[in-house]
Design an enzyme around this catalytic site. Structure first.
Site, mmCIF file in Angstrom:
data_model
loop_
_atom_site.group_PDB
_atom_site.id
_atom_site.type_symbol
_atom_site.label_atom_id
_atom_site.label_comp_id
_atom_site.label_asym_id
_atom_site.label_seq_id
_atom_site.Cartn_x
_atom_site.Cartn_y
_atom_site.Cartn_z
ATOM 1 N N LYS A 14 0.971 -1.329 0.076
ATOM 2 C CA LYS A 14 -0.001 0.067 -0.043
ATOM 3 C C LYS A 14 0.709 1.364 0.003
ATOM 4 C CE LYS A 14 -2.241 -1.028 3.958
ATOM 5 N NZ LYS A 14 -1.711 -2.329 4.326
ATOM 6 N N ARG A 89 -9.175 0.769 9.294
ATOM 7 C CA ARG A 89 -8.960 -0.427 9.498
ATOM 8 C C ARG A 89 -10.027 -1.152 10.375
ATOM 9 N NH1 ARG A 89 -2.982 0.143 9.141
ATOM 10 N NH2 ARG A 89 -1.975 -1.609 9.436
ATOM 11 N N ARG A 128 11.624 -6.417 4.737
ATOM 12 C CA ARG A 128 11.501 -4.926 4.810
ATOM 13 C C ARG A 128 12.187 -4.536 6.285
ATOM 14 N NH1 ARG A 128 5.764 -2.029 4.658
ATOM 15 N NH2 ARG A 128 5.616 -2.808 6.849
ATOM 16 N N ARG A 134 11.880 -1.108 11.841
ATOM 17 C CA ARG A 134 10.547 -1.090 12.537
ATOM 18 C C ARG A 134 10.469 -2.512 13.156
ATOM 19 N NH1 ARG A 134 5.627 0.001 8.270
ATOM 20 N NH2 ARG A 134 4.562 -1.170 10.003
ATOM 21 N N ARG A 146 -0.240 -8.913 13.411
ATOM 22 C CA ARG A 146 -0.763 -7.870 12.402
ATOM 23 C C ARG A 146 -1.508 -8.446 11.567
ATOM 24 N NH1 ARG A 146 4.603 -5.233 10.441
ATOM 25 N NH2 ARG A 146 3.161 -3.870 9.201
#
Ligand code: AMP
Length: 192
Positions: A14, A89, A128, A134, A146
């Site tokens: 996204k 969400r 990533r 992160r 998640r």
């Protein structure tokens, strides 16, 4: 206004696609994840509240993200439109967004959902995590949490937007450019 929700599970692409779409269509990118991370970095009261939840991969409370989106939208009323990335969400967030846009005399034009298999999502997020810094990308059990949050709380939005006739799914695998072209085709049909 052209208001797009770019939808999909964590790791669907996204953020990457939003960056390309804002240039192509002159839209404003509103990512609640990015806004929250800048609040965490600035160590604001909101950021301190959100950090623990984010690090665990849990959603932060609806009222926090709804308030953030409201102030960002109200600050850019002259925009061509918005790309909502990572928001809404939950159904409560979707309802609040409809109310906000309705107050402003506009609405969601379409939700484009990037479809990517779970195995590929996990691979992308771990990859990533090697340089994103992160915490929520670095640990496989947090990534699973998640994805579970997405399945339990976010995927019901598919029905919400289908009922409004605004849902469109897009294959989210292949090269970044291939995916971008598919998104553009879906948008161009709506805007031509
Ligand atoms: P993202 O960058 O979209 O993957 O979001 C990172 C984290 O920020 C999520 O795991 C949640 O903890 C939080 N977050 C971002 N957007 C929302 C939202 N719309 N509602 C609740 N929590 C969110």
């Amino acid at each position: 206004m052209f208001n797009l929700i770019l939808f999909g599970p964590p790791g669907a692409g996204k953020g990457t696609q939003s960056e390309k779409l804002i240039d192509q269509y002159n839209l404003i990118h509103l990512s609640t994840g990015d806004i929250l991370r800048s609040e965490v970095a600035a160590q604001t009261e909101l950021g301190l509240k959100a950090k623990e939840l984010m690090d665990r991969g849990d959603l932060v409370p609806d009222e926090i993200v709804i308030g953030m989106i409201r102030s960002k939208v109200e600050a850019s009323l002259d925009a061509n439109g918005f790309i909502f990335d990572g928001f809404p969400r939950t159904v409560a967030q979707a309802e609040a967004l409809d109310t906000l846009l309705n107050e402003l005399g506009t609405s969601i034009t379409v939700l484009l959902a990037l479809v990517v298999e779970e195995e590929e999502l996990i691979k992308r997020l771990l990859n990533r995590g090697k340089d994103s810094g992160r915490a929520d990308d670095a640990d496989e059990s947090i990534i699973h949490n998640r994805i579970a949050e997405y399945e339990n709380k976010t995927s019901p939005l598919i029905g919400y937007y289908k009922e409004q006739g605004k849902f469109k799914d897009v294959v989210g695998t292949g090269s970044v450019d291939d995916i971008f072209n598919r998104l553009c085709e879906s948008i161009d049909v709506l805007t031509s």
